[in-house]
Design an enzyme around this catalytic site. Sequence first.
Site, mmCIF file in Angstrom:
data_model
loop_
_atom_site.group_PDB
_atom_site.id
_atom_site.type_symbol
_atom_site.label_atom_id
_atom_site.label_comp_id
_atom_site.label_asym_id
_atom_site.label_seq_id
_atom_site.Cartn_x
_atom_site.Cartn_y
_atom_site.Cartn_z
ATOM 1 N N ASP A 141 0.827 -1.207 0.000
ATOM 2 C CA ASP A 141 0.000 0.000 0.000
ATOM 3 C C ASP A 141 0.861 1.258 0.000
ATOM 4 O O ASP A 141 0.412 2.322 0.404
ATOM 5 C CB ASP A 141 -0.924 -0.003 1.217
ATOM 6 N N LYS A 144 2.855 3.206 -5.605
ATOM 7 C CA LYS A 144 2.343 2.135 -6.490
ATOM 8 C C LYS A 144 3.408 1.625 -7.452
ATOM 9 O O LYS A 144 3.451 0.445 -7.747
ATOM 10 C CB LYS A 144 1.109 2.631 -7.245
ATOM 11 N N ASP A 169 -3.264 -3.032 -2.568
ATOM 12 C CA ASP A 169 -4.297 -1.995 -2.679
ATOM 13 C C ASP A 169 -4.062 -1.166 -3.950
ATOM 14 O O ASP A 169 -2.972 -1.186 -4.528
ATOM 15 C CB ASP A 169 -4.240 -1.068 -1.447
ATOM 16 N N ASN A 170 -5.093 -0.459 -4.404
ATOM 17 C CA ASN A 170 -4.979 0.552 -5.458
ATOM 18 C C ASN A 170 -4.509 0.076 -6.830
ATOM 19 O O ASN A 170 -3.817 0.803 -7.542
ATOM 20 C CB ASN A 170 -4.017 1.670 -5.014
ATOM 21 N N GLU A 199 -11.762 4.177 -1.258
ATOM 22 C CA GLU A 199 -12.047 4.493 0.151
ATOM 23 C C GLU A 199 -12.850 5.798 0.323
ATOM 24 O O GLU A 199 -12.494 6.834 -0.215
ATOM 25 C CB GLU A 199 -10.744 4.570 0.981
#
Length: 217
Positions: A141, A144, A169-170, A199
């Site tokens: 997280d 990236k 994530d992401n 989120e």
Amino acid sequence: KGTTREQRALKYLKEHARQGDPDSVLETFDEFCRTQEWAMNAAEEKGDILDEIVRELQPTTCLELGTYCGYSAVRIARNLSPSARLITIEVNPDYAAVAREVVKLAGLQDKIEVINLDSADVIRELKTKYDVTKLDLVFLDHWKYLYIRDIKLIEEEKLLKKGSVVFADNVIIPGAPGYLEYIRGSKNYKSTFYSVHFEYMDDMKDGVEKSVYIGDE
Ligand SMILES: Nc1ncnc2c1ncn2CCCCCNC(=O)c1cc(-c2ccc(F)cc2)cc(O)c1O
Ligand SMILES: [Mg+2]
């Protein structure tokens, strides 16, 4: 002298959350992000999937890259067994300082170690300096574009075993295209994509990727 968003969030948590109660800290942080200021927590649908992974896997040793304010560190650690632990790495000193306070507020300082260094430097020393043999759960997280660098480092250090889970994530927003191509193209992982809301934003979609290591020990 203004405060930062992270300092304002911490102040809100100290004023509204119950000391020593991880659930209260998370609920209060979610309330802050819904009513006061948005923050990049792996919350809501992302957090629900993370909870499910931790409950099913019952990991002993967890690694998180990108602590931010400690929301997901608390979310992971609250479901860990007594002897299990989480090492979370945050390169930003201001974020790390807030995260340590949030972890203390949740009463989880005995399960969570916040390290204020660059992830690559810590990954190379997990076996020698941090007494880690294998990682059961890795949560990506942080920046990236670094997901692919760090998963390759983790493999190089032979830190994964059959059944280890890497949760990212992401993968849609901001996106981690290089990582997705790598992990989905690798014979050492079985990957599953989950389409989730971003989120605290009901009208935005993001994605998370769960990859189970099936390669050689
Ligand atoms: N080498 C290292 N080691 C450790 N920490 C390290 C590091 N290198 C950096 N960091 C420190 C992490 C930096 C933050 C990473 N997270 C993110 O950047 C992030 C951003 C968004 C977002 C998306 C759309 C928007 F419009 C706005 C924000 C959402 C998220 O869920 C996020 O996780
Ligand atoms: Mg994130």
